[in-house]
Design a protein around this motif. Structure first.
Motif, mmCIF file in Angstrom:
data_model
loop_
_atom_site.group_PDB
_atom_site.id
_atom_site.type_symbol
_atom_site.label_atom_id
_atom_site.label_comp_id
_atom_site.label_asym_id
_atom_site.label_seq_id
_atom_site.Cartn_x
_atom_site.Cartn_y
_atom_site.Cartn_z
ATOM 1 N N TRP A 125 -8.730 -9.912 -0.419
ATOM 2 C CA TRP A 125 -7.742 -10.587 0.424
ATOM 3 C C TRP A 125 -8.214 -10.646 1.878
ATOM 4 C CZ3 TRP A 125 -4.516 -8.395 4.296
ATOM 5 C CH2 TRP A 125 -3.562 -9.273 4.785
ATOM 6 N N TRP A 163 0.831 -1.206 0.000
ATOM 7 C CA TRP A 163 0.000 0.000 0.000
ATOM 8 C C TRP A 163 0.865 1.255 0.000
ATOM 9 C CZ3 TRP A 163 -4.537 1.733 -1.235
ATOM 10 C CH2 TRP A 163 -5.579 0.836 -1.386
ATOM 11 N N ALA A 200 -6.667 -1.423 -6.144
ATOM 12 C CA ALA A 200 -5.928 -1.821 -4.949
ATOM 13 C C ALA A 200 -6.885 -2.061 -3.782
ATOM 14 C CB ALA A 200 -4.902 -0.748 -4.587
ATOM 15 N N THR A 201 -7.902 -1.228 -3.672
ATOM 16 C CA THR A 201 -8.911 -1.420 -2.628
ATOM 17 C C THR A 201 -9.686 -2.711 -2.854
ATOM 18 O OG1 THR A 201 -9.111 0.972 -2.382
ATOM 19 C CG2 THR A 201 -10.916 -0.372 -1.509
ATOM 20 N N LEU A 202 -10.060 -2.973 -4.104
ATOM 21 C CA LEU A 202 -10.771 -4.216 -4.423
ATOM 22 C C LEU A 202 -9.912 -5.430 -4.088
ATOM 23 C CD1 LEU A 202 -13.160 -5.742 -5.677
ATOM 24 C CD2 LEU A 202 -12.013 -5.446 -7.897
ATOM 25 N N CYS A 218 1.072 6.949 -6.716
ATOM 26 C CA CYS A 218 0.030 7.935 -6.973
ATOM 27 C C CYS A 218 0.545 9.356 -6.759
ATOM 28 C CB CYS A 218 -1.182 7.664 -6.086
ATOM 29 S SG CYS A 218 -2.061 6.151 -6.537
ATOM 30 N N THR A 243 -6.117 3.138 -9.961
ATOM 31 C CA THR A 243 -5.096 2.487 -9.145
ATOM 32 C C THR A 243 -5.613 2.238 -7.735
ATOM 33 O OG1 THR A 243 -3.315 3.521 -10.411
ATOM 34 C CG2 THR A 243 -2.765 2.714 -8.212
ATOM 35 N N ILE A 244 -6.173 3.266 -7.115
ATOM 36 C CA ILE A 244 -6.704 3.147 -5.756
ATOM 37 C C ILE A 244 -7.908 2.196 -5.733
ATOM 38 C CG2 ILE A 244 -7.774 4.419 -3.841
ATOM 39 C CD1 ILE A 244 -4.799 4.961 -4.128
ATOM 40 N N ALA A 245 -8.770 2.288 -6.750
ATOM 41 C CA ALA A 245 -9.960 1.430 -6.787
ATOM 42 C C ALA A 245 -9.580 -0.046 -6.881
ATOM 43 C CB ALA A 245 -10.848 1.823 -7.962
ATOM 44 N N LEU A 250 0.614 4.137 -2.851
ATOM 45 C CA LEU A 250 0.425 5.554 -2.533
ATOM 46 C C LEU A 250 1.581 6.408 -3.047
ATOM 47 C CD1 LEU A 250 -1.125 5.288 1.028
ATOM 48 C CD2 LEU A 250 -2.275 5.771 -1.141
ATOM 49 N N SER A 258 -7.428 -5.627 -1.970
ATOM 50 C CA SER A 258 -7.276 -5.715 -0.516
ATOM 51 C C SER A 258 -8.538 -6.256 0.144
ATOM 52 C CB SER A 258 -6.936 -4.343 0.064
ATOM 53 O OG SER A 258 -5.687 -3.907 -0.416
ATOM 54 N N ALA A 259 -9.692 -5.800 -0.330
ATOM 55 C CA ALA A 259 -10.959 -6.283 0.234
ATOM 56 C C ALA A 259 -11.129 -7.771 -0.020
ATOM 57 C CB ALA A 259 -12.126 -5.505 -0.351
#
Length: 71
Positions: free
Chosen positions: A65, A24, A58-60, A31, A54-56, A28, A62-63
């Motif tokens: 995981w 993460w 990465a969030t998906l 970005c 990129t953030i979207a 960041l 991570s969620a």
């Protein structure tokens, strides 16, 4: 609507949590560099065209995981 999501970070070893935190931090940092570079070199589009996906994603990732459970 009730979603049966239970986040138990204790199920992941410390090494895996550190790995995710480092990933993460890299995301960041990327970005921030992209935002700076687009402003610095006056690229004719908004930095959010790169930063938001990129953030979207990465969030998906991570969620997925965090909510994955071995059975």
């Amino acid at each position: 609507m009730h979603l049966p999501i239970h986040l138990d970070l204790a199920q992941y070893p410390r090494r895996v949590r550190w790995f995710m935190a480092i990933l993460w931090a890299i995301i960041l940092a990327k970005c921030i560099v992209v935002w700076w570079a687009i402003g610095h070199w006056h690229v004719p589009f908004l930095p959010m065209w790169i930063v938001a996906p990129t953030i979207a994603f990465a969030t998906l990732a991570s969620a997925l995981w965090l909510t994955h459970h071995e059975e």
